[in-house]
Motif scaffolding. Sequence first.
Motif, short mmCIF file in Angstrom:
data_model
loop_
_atom_site.label_atom_id
_atom_site.label_comp_id
_atom_site.label_asym_id
_atom_site.label_seq_id
_atom_site.Cartn_x
_atom_site.Cartn_y
_atom_site.Cartn_z
N VAL A 56 4.88 24.56 -9.39
CA VAL A 56 3.85 25.51 -9.11
C VAL A 56 4.41 26.48 -8.08
CG1 VAL A 56 2.04 24.33 -10.15
CG2 VAL A 56 2.24 24.35 -7.94
N ILE A 57 5.48 26.20 -7.56
CA ILE A 57 6.15 26.97 -6.20
C ILE A 57 7.54 27.19 -6.51
CG2 ILE A 57 6.08 27.26 -3.84
CD1 ILE A 57 3.90 25.45 -3.44
N PRO A 58 8.04 28.01 -7.30
CA PRO A 58 9.31 27.98 -7.60
C PRO A 58 10.16 28.60 -6.93
CG PRO A 58 8.01 29.78 -8.72
CD PRO A 58 6.99 28.91 -8.15
N ASP A 95 21.33 28.42 -8.65
CA ASP A 95 21.39 27.80 -9.80
C ASP A 95 19.94 27.24 -9.85
OD1 ASP A 95 23.86 28.88 -10.30
OD2 ASP A 95 24.85 27.04 -9.69
N ILE A 96 19.60 26.68 -8.94
CA ILE A 96 18.11 26.05 -9.14
C ILE A 96 16.98 27.00 -9.13
CG2 ILE A 96 16.45 24.50 -7.78
CD1 ILE A 96 18.88 22.90 -6.74
N GLN A 97 17.31 28.08 -8.40
CA GLN A 97 16.40 29.21 -8.37
C GLN A 97 16.22 29.74 -9.76
OE1 GLN A 97 14.32 30.81 -5.42
NE2 GLN A 97 13.45 30.59 -7.51
N ALA A 98 17.44 29.98 -10.33
CA ALA A 98 17.27 30.48 -11.68
C ALA A 98 16.53 29.76 -12.74
CB ALA A 98 18.67 30.58 -12.28
N GLU A 99 16.86 28.20 -12.54
CA GLU A 99 16.10 27.24 -13.23
C GLU A 99 14.55 27.37 -13.10
OE1 GLU A 99 17.64 23.42 -12.70
OE2 GLU A 99 19.53 23.89 -13.16
N GLN A 146 6.70 35.12 -13.40
CA GLN A 146 7.58 36.14 -12.64
C GLN A 146 8.69 36.26 -13.81
OE1 GLN A 146 7.98 35.65 -8.51
NE2 GLN A 146 10.11 34.96 -9.07
N LYS A 147 9.18 37.61 -14.02
CA LYS A 147 10.50 37.97 -14.55
C LYS A 147 11.58 37.68 -13.38
CE LYS A 147 8.17 41.61 -17.12
NZ LYS A 147 8.35 43.06 -17.43
N THR A 148 12.46 37.26 -14.33
CA THR A 148 13.82 36.83 -13.63
C THR A 148 14.27 38.12 -12.73
OG1 THR A 148 14.41 34.92 -14.99
CG2 THR A 148 15.99 35.91 -13.55
N ASP A 149 14.41 37.99 -11.47
CA ASP A 149 14.98 39.23 -10.86
C ASP A 149 16.29 38.95 -10.47
OD1 ASP A 149 15.70 40.78 -8.53
OD2 ASP A 149 13.84 40.90 -7.63
N ASP A 150 17.26 39.41 -11.42
CA ASP A 150 18.74 39.15 -11.57
C ASP A 150 19.45 39.49 -10.15
OD1 ASP A 150 18.85 37.99 -13.77
OD2 ASP A 150 18.83 39.79 -14.97
N ASP A 151 18.86 40.74 -9.54
CA ASP A 151 19.50 41.00 -8.26
C ASP A 151 19.36 40.02 -7.26
OD1 ASP A 151 20.68 43.29 -6.57
OD2 ASP A 151 18.91 43.00 -5.55
N PHE A 152 18.22 39.58 -7.40
CA PHE A 152 17.80 38.70 -6.20
C PHE A 152 18.66 37.38 -6.31
CE2 PHE A 152 15.11 34.69 -4.93
CZ PHE A 152 15.50 34.89 -3.48
N LEU A 153 18.98 36.89 -7.52
CA LEU A 153 19.87 35.88 -7.71
C LEU A 153 21.13 36.09 -7.37
CD1 LEU A 153 18.45 34.67 -11.30
CD2 LEU A 153 18.02 33.33 -9.02
N THR A 154 21.54 37.31 -7.77
CA THR A 154 22.82 37.87 -7.06
C THR A 154 23.08 37.69 -5.71
OG1 THR A 154 23.29 39.22 -9.04
CG2 THR A 154 24.63 39.89 -7.10
N ALA A 155 22.03 37.95 -4.94
CA ALA A 155 21.90 38.11 -3.49
C ALA A 155 22.17 36.45 -3.16
CB ALA A 155 20.51 38.66 -2.92
N LEU A 156 21.47 35.73 -3.79
CA LEU A 156 21.46 34.01 -3.54
C LEU A 156 22.84 33.80 -3.38
CD1 LEU A 156 18.20 32.59 -4.75
CD2 LEU A 156 18.78 33.45 -2.35
N LYS A 157 23.47 34.22 -4.65
CA LYS A 157 25.18 33.78 -4.76
C LYS A 157 25.91 34.18 -3.50
CE LYS A 157 24.54 33.89 -9.91
NZ LYS A 157 25.24 34.48 -11.17
N TYR A 158 25.60 35.28 -2.71
CA TYR A 158 26.37 35.57 -1.76
C TYR A 158 26.00 34.62 -0.54
CZ TYR A 158 28.37 40.03 -3.74
OH TYR A 158 28.86 40.70 -4.28
N GLY A 159 25.12 34.01 -0.61
CA GLY A 159 24.63 32.90 0.49
C GLY A 159 23.37 33.43 1.38
N MET A 160 22.49 32.51 1.16
CA MET A 160 21.36 32.79 2.13
C MET A 160 21.27 31.62 2.77
SD MET A 160 17.30 33.36 1.65
CE MET A 160 16.55 31.85 1.39
#
Length: 506
Positions: free
Chosen positions: A402-404, A439-443, A456-470
């Motif tokens: 419940v807390i993705p 990857d886990i965030q996408a799941e 929540q619709k998948t925010d592809d740009d947010f996932l891209t940001a995570l791929k650069y490393g947070m």
Amino acid sequence: MTDPNVSSYEQERRDKRQKIRDLGMDPYGGRTEGIQPLAIIKALYKPEMGHDTGPVVKAAGRIMLKRDMGKLTFMTLRDESGDLQVALDKKRLSDEAWQINSLLDLGDQVVVEGPLGTTRKGEITIWSTSFSMASKAMLPPPAKWEGLSDVELRYRQRYVDLWANPDVMKTLKLRCQIVGEIRNFMAGRGFIEVETPMMQPLAGGAAARPFVTHHNALDIPLYLRIAPELYLKRLLVGGFTKVFEMNRNFRNEGISPRHNPEFTMMEAYEAFGSWQTMAELIESLVCDLAQKFFGTLKLEHKNPDGTVRRTINLEGDVSKPAGQRWRRVRLVDLVEERTGWKFDGRKIQDAGPQVWEQLKAHGARDVVLTHTAYEQLVETYEKLIEPTLIDPTYVTHVPSVVIPLARESKEFPGFADVYELAINGQEISPGYSELNDPDIQAEHFAHQVGDEAEKQKTDDDFLTALKYGMPPAGGMGLGIDRLIMLLTGAESIRDVILFPLMKPQE
């Protein structure tokens, strides 16, 4: 010619306005220098001053009370700081000013000047030697000292409520001061205040139904934000280490004493923090506010008659270090403690008839049996337990499904490293150890629970940001409106919002 749409009361005031103009005074005034708040003027009075031998002062306010006594008129003026009496003495005023005195009504705003003193009964008074109009009121005020009492009308006409009911002015000014102090506190902790978009191409950061609008030039739908979380995390990717935003959020959902579709939240994120660092931050902040504005960590909520309805103890366990004194308890342990249900991953109906009977005995008949076991666990907490948590309680390790956006606990698989802070029977603040694995965030985005319209619709740009490393981070939200309710004892969220949403009058 009399306007048929104007009441007799308003017409009478319009006639007086014209007479004021005929006497050479502008009924709507103009810029005036040297005006002091009434409370400051009142504080200037010293007992050694005579009847009218104090300093000459200039004040402005709304007429709340007017008593004509032949050649002497007493008025009570009110401004945002309080009330003060003014005396209009015929022998001190010009003939024109004295004539205008007879044209003044309750609700009018005036500027007066004269020496400070007292009446024979000792009431502090400005003995006016001159006065002018600031604004002639066309509508009469609520019934004198009773204030504006109709609750719905108070919210609709907040512009009247503020001066008719001094406690309302006090509460809403206090809100502004508290928000300012929150900003000071966060800056003192090294957080930078930022601004992120209020119109977003995707409604992300929370599970809620958004308000939808359309951008004509780009021909795209846009959503009023339901949370700023995903944009604030992008800033962590960009290199900010401590950020916060005092933000307006919009959720197209119900209205209740605890919910308004437009509300204020603060969200904060700290690189290399965790839910524990956020818990310390919130605890320290709330205690700091209570001490600075109320001088105590024991908040009394009072009934209209002044009796104490509830006392909220913010002290916690004083044997522990400051910032770690409020109770922290896992969700499953709290549910077991309060209901006897020892959660083992099974649904209520599969955990044995005795479990269901126990929960029904605690009022859980409306828990949805078709939901997953984890959803039932959260429902049981929200419906049966959260409303009973008056003193601060961090309810930790909520089911991750419940807390993705939170990191899953290594110690308690299936649960997230989070807290939900409940005070006064409602959630005040959620805090997370943030998920930073793309990857886990996408799941999680693909499998999160909730109504279809709220997923929540998948925010592809947010996932891209995570791929650069947070970096690993702690994040939290703080409901400002609910915090003000907690600190001031207000029973409804409408009492702490200047202009709450109201259904239009037909």
